[in-house]
Design a protein around this motif. Structure first.
Motif, PDB file in Angstrom:
ATOM      1  N   PHE A  25       0.793  -1.219   0.000  1.00 49.63           N
ATOM      2  CA  PHE A  25       0.000   0.000   0.000  1.00 49.63           C
ATOM      3  C   PHE A  25       0.833   1.280   0.000  1.00 49.63           C
ATOM      4  CE2 PHE A  25      -2.597  -3.396   1.640  1.00 49.63           C
ATOM      5  CZ  PHE A  25      -3.798  -3.206   0.981  1.00 49.63           C
ATOM      6  N   LYS A  26       2.142   1.159  -0.253  1.00 49.84           N
ATOM      7  CA  LYS A  26       3.004   2.349  -0.232  1.00 49.84           C
ATOM      8  C   LYS A  26       2.548   3.392  -1.253  1.00 49.84           C
ATOM      9  CE  LYS A  26       7.682   4.009  -0.363  1.00 49.84           C
ATOM     10  NZ  LYS A  26       9.101   3.676  -0.384  1.00 49.84           N
ATOM     11  N   ASN A  27       2.149   2.954  -2.428  1.00 55.33           N
ATOM     12  CA  ASN A  27       1.694   3.865  -3.477  1.00 55.33           C
ATOM     13  C   ASN A  27       0.196   3.760  -3.690  1.00 55.33           C
ATOM     14  OD1 ASN A  27       4.043   5.311  -4.396  1.00 55.33           O
ATOM     15  ND2 ASN A  27       4.821   3.306  -4.978  1.00 55.33           N
ATOM     16  N   ALA A  28      -0.531   3.654  -2.591  1.00 56.99           N
ATOM     17  CA  ALA A  28      -1.992   3.611  -2.638  1.00 56.99           C
ATOM     18  C   ALA A  28      -2.527   4.737  -1.762  1.00 56.99           C
ATOM     19  CB  ALA A  28      -2.504   2.265  -2.139  1.00 56.99           C
ATOM     20  N   VAL A  29      -3.716   5.195  -2.111  1.00 57.66           N
ATOM     21  CA  VAL A  29      -4.346   6.284  -1.362  1.00 57.66           C
ATOM     22  C   VAL A  29      -5.733   5.866  -0.904  1.00 57.66           C
ATOM     23  CG1 VAL A  29      -3.071   8.091  -2.579  1.00 57.66           C
ATOM     24  CG2 VAL A  29      -5.284   7.373  -3.453  1.00 57.66           C
ATOM     25  N   GLU A  30      -6.261   6.610   0.049  1.00 58.65           N
ATOM     26  CA  GLU A  30      -7.639   6.426   0.497  1.00 58.65           C
ATOM     27  C   GLU A  30      -8.205   7.797   0.831  1.00 58.65           C
ATOM     28  OE1 GLU A  30      -7.555   3.851   3.898  1.00 58.65           O
ATOM     29  OE2 GLU A  30      -6.330   5.210   5.065  1.00 58.65           O
ATOM     30  N   SER A  31      -9.504   7.871   0.914  1.00 55.40           N
ATOM     31  CA  SER A  31     -10.143   9.148   1.209  1.00 55.40           C
ATOM     32  C   SER A  31     -10.000   9.486   2.690  1.00 55.40           C
ATOM     33  CB  SER A  31     -11.617   9.119   0.807  1.00 55.40           C
ATOM     34  OG  SER A  31     -12.302   8.146   1.560  1.00 55.40           O
ATOM     35  N   ALA A  32     -10.023  10.784   2.960  1.00 55.72           N
ATOM     36  CA  ALA A  32      -9.981  11.276   4.336  1.00 55.72           C
ATOM     37  C   ALA A  32     -10.928  12.453   4.446  1.00 55.72           C
ATOM     38  CB  ALA A  32      -8.569  11.702   4.716  1.00 55.72           C
ATOM     39  N   PHE A  51     -12.726  17.060  -2.674  1.00 58.10           N
ATOM     40  CA  PHE A  51     -13.989  16.488  -3.143  1.00 58.10           C
ATOM     41  C   PHE A  51     -15.114  16.904  -2.215  1.00 58.10           C
ATOM     42  CE2 PHE A  51     -10.497  13.685  -4.190  1.00 58.10           C
ATOM     43  CZ  PHE A  51     -10.683  13.454  -5.538  1.00 58.10           C
ATOM     44  N   THR A  52     -16.291  17.145  -2.788  1.00 55.44           N
ATOM     45  CA  THR A  52     -17.464  17.461  -1.982  1.00 55.44           C
ATOM     46  C   THR A  52     -18.375  16.246  -1.842  1.00 55.44           C
ATOM     47  OG1 THR A  52     -18.604  18.311  -3.936  1.00 55.44           O
ATOM     48  CG2 THR A  52     -17.429  19.915  -2.555  1.00 55.44           C
ATOM     49  N   SER A  53     -17.981  15.154  -2.460  1.00 58.71           N
ATOM     50  CA  SER A  53     -18.750  13.911  -2.404  1.00 58.71           C
ATOM     51  C   SER A  53     -17.831  12.772  -1.976  1.00 58.71           C
ATOM     52  CB  SER A  53     -19.339  13.624  -3.794  1.00 58.71           C
ATOM     53  OG  SER A  53     -19.623  12.255  -3.967  1.00 58.71           O
ATOM     54  N   TYR A  54     -18.273  12.007  -0.990  1.00 60.69           N
ATOM     55  CA  TYR A  54     -17.511  10.846  -0.549  1.00 60.69           C
ATOM     56  C   TYR A  54     -17.340   9.850  -1.693  1.00 60.69           C
ATOM     57  CZ  TYR A  54     -16.395   6.518   1.913  1.00 60.69           C
ATOM     58  OH  TYR A  54     -15.803   5.351   2.315  1.00 60.69           O
ATOM     59  N   ALA A  55     -18.384   9.631  -2.460  1.00 60.75           N
ATOM     60  CA  ALA A  55     -18.319   8.680  -3.575  1.00 60.75           C
ATOM     61  C   ALA A  55     -17.268   9.106  -4.593  1.00 60.75           C
ATOM     62  CB  ALA A  55     -19.684   8.548  -4.238  1.00 60.75           C
ATOM     63  N   ASP A  56     -17.192  10.398  -4.897  1.00 59.10           N
ATOM     64  CA  ASP A  56     -16.188  10.884  -5.845  1.00 59.10           C
ATOM     65  C   ASP A  56     -14.773  10.697  -5.298  1.00 59.10           C
ATOM     66  OD1 ASP A  56     -18.196  11.620  -7.601  1.00 59.10           O
ATOM     67  OD2 ASP A  56     -18.080  13.768  -7.115  1.00 59.10           O
ATOM     68  N   ALA A  57     -14.597  10.921  -4.007  1.00 59.95           N
ATOM     69  CA  ALA A  57     -13.283  10.724  -3.381  1.00 59.95           C
ATOM     70  C   ALA A  57     -12.887   9.250  -3.445  1.00 59.95           C
ATOM     71  CB  ALA A  57     -13.306  11.217  -1.942  1.00 59.95           C
ATOM     72  N   GLU A  58     -13.818   8.364  -3.169  1.00 58.01           N
ATOM     73  CA  GLU A  58     -13.535   6.930  -3.216  1.00 58.01           C
ATOM     74  C   GLU A  58     -13.211   6.475  -4.638  1.00 58.01           C
ATOM     75  OE1 GLU A  58     -13.435   4.272  -0.719  1.00 58.01           O
ATOM     76  OE2 GLU A  58     -12.929   6.147   0.276  1.00 58.01           O
ATOM     77  N   ASP A  59     -13.956   6.984  -5.614  1.00 56.42           N
ATOM     78  CA  ASP A  59     -13.680   6.635  -7.017  1.00 56.42           C
ATOM     79  C   ASP A  59     -12.279   7.086  -7.426  1.00 56.42           C
ATOM     80  OD1 ASP A  59     -16.180   5.487  -7.264  1.00 56.42           O
ATOM     81  OD2 ASP A  59     -17.058   7.181  -8.362  1.00 56.42           O
ATOM     82  N   ALA A  60     -11.907   8.294  -7.026  1.00 52.89           N
ATOM     83  CA  ALA A  60     -10.574   8.811  -7.347  1.00 52.89           C
ATOM     84  C   ALA A  60      -9.492   7.985  -6.660  1.00 52.89           C
ATOM     85  CB  ALA A  60     -10.462  10.283  -6.951  1.00 52.89           C
ATOM     86  N   ALA A  61      -9.715   7.615  -5.406  1.00 53.40           N
ATOM     87  CA  ALA A  61      -8.742   6.791  -4.680  1.00 53.40           C
ATOM     88  C   ALA A  61      -8.552   5.449  -5.375  1.00 53.40           C
ATOM     89  CB  ALA A  61      -9.197   6.596  -3.236  1.00 53.40           C
ATOM     90  N   SER A  65      -4.977   4.337  -7.042  1.00 49.72           N
ATOM     91  CA  SER A  65      -4.337   3.185  -6.411  1.00 49.72           C
ATOM     92  C   SER A  65      -4.326   1.944  -7.299  1.00 49.72           C
ATOM     93  CB  SER A  65      -5.061   2.838  -5.103  1.00 49.72           C
ATOM     94  OG  SER A  65      -5.002   3.923  -4.213  1.00 49.72           O
ATOM     95  N   LYS A  66      -5.082   1.962  -8.362  1.00 50.58           N
ATOM     96  CA  LYS A  66      -5.277   0.780  -9.191  1.00 50.58           C
ATOM     97  C   LYS A  66      -3.970   0.138  -9.642  1.00 50.58           C
ATOM     98  CE  LYS A  66      -7.813  -0.737 -13.322  1.00 50.58           C
ATOM     99  NZ  LYS A  66      -7.061  -1.919 -13.442  1.00 50.58           N
ATOM    100  N   ASP A  67      -3.059   0.915 -10.226  1.00 50.43           N
ATOM    101  CA  ASP A  67      -1.816   0.332 -10.739  1.00 50.43           C
ATOM    102  C   ASP A  67      -1.001  -0.328  -9.636  1.00 50.43           C
ATOM    103  OD1 ASP A  67      -2.379   1.048 -13.343  1.00 50.43           O
ATOM    104  OD2 ASP A  67      -1.180   2.879 -13.282  1.00 50.43           O
ATOM    105  N   ALA A  68      -0.829   0.351  -8.517  1.00 48.18           N
ATOM    106  CA  ALA A  68      -0.016  -0.191  -7.428  1.00 48.18           C
ATOM    107  C   ALA A  68      -0.650  -1.443  -6.832  1.00 48.18           C
ATOM    108  CB  ALA A  68       0.192   0.860  -6.344  1.00 48.18           C
ATOM    109  N   LEU A  69      -1.951  -1.406  -6.612  1.00 40.71           N
ATOM    110  CA  LEU A  69      -2.610  -2.556  -5.994  1.00 40.71           C
ATOM    111  C   LEU A  69      -2.735  -3.725  -6.959  1.00 40.71           C
ATOM    112  CD1 LEU A  69      -5.296  -0.832  -3.774  1.00 40.71           C
ATOM    113  CD2 LEU A  69      -3.030  -1.683  -3.142  1.00 40.71           C
ATOM    114  N   ASP A  70      -3.046  -3.447  -8.224  1.00 39.25           N
ATOM    115  CA  ASP A  70      -3.110  -4.531  -9.202  1.00 39.25           C
ATOM    116  C   ASP A  70      -1.751  -5.200  -9.346  1.00 39.25           C
ATOM    117  OD1 ASP A  70      -5.775  -4.100  -9.666  1.00 39.25           O
ATOM    118  OD2 ASP A  70      -5.533  -3.301 -11.684  1.00 39.25           O
TER     119      ASP A  70
END
Length: 109
Positions: A25-32, A51-61, A65-70
């Motif tokens: 998870f070194k190159n992964a992000v999550e919403s805060a 972000f003003t929407s939690y869903a948008d923040a999660e989608d962006a995260a 993070s996709k490349d690092a986690l995949d």
């Protein structure tokens, strides 16, 4: 510090790395969630995502993070030619103890 009336979110380094140093998870992000005007101002001043929407923040995260986690979790599905680089974090600016994610600067037009 005054509390925000409307919730906002940003992205920070994934807690699995900040808490346990899990290299996956070194190159992964999550919403805060941001709770004060001071936090909001620091995020804006740093040039981080807001972000003003939690869903948008999660989608962006998920997208960031996709490349690092995949690569870590599903190596057989990732081409070795897929470029991936380290993400940039503001180590001195944290939200909930997690460094703030700084997106790459847009290329000059």
């Amino acid at each position: 510090m005054s509390k925000l009336k409307n919730r906002c979110w940003t992205l920070v380094q994934h807690s699995a790395y900040t808490a346990r140093q899990d290299p996956t998870f070194k190159n992964a992000v999550e919403s805060a969630s941001l709770s004060t005007h001071q936090e909001l101002g620091q995020v804006v001043d740093a040039g981080a995502l807001l972000f003003t929407s939690y869903a948008d923040a999660e989608d962006a995260a998920d997208e960031i993070s996709k490349d690092a986690l995949d690569r870590a979790l599903y190596p057989e599905q990732v081409s070795a030619d897929t470029p991936t680089g380290p993400l940039t974090f503001a180590e001195s600016l944290t939200i909930g103890g997690r460094p703030l994610f700084l997106p790459p600067a847009p290329p000059n037009s």
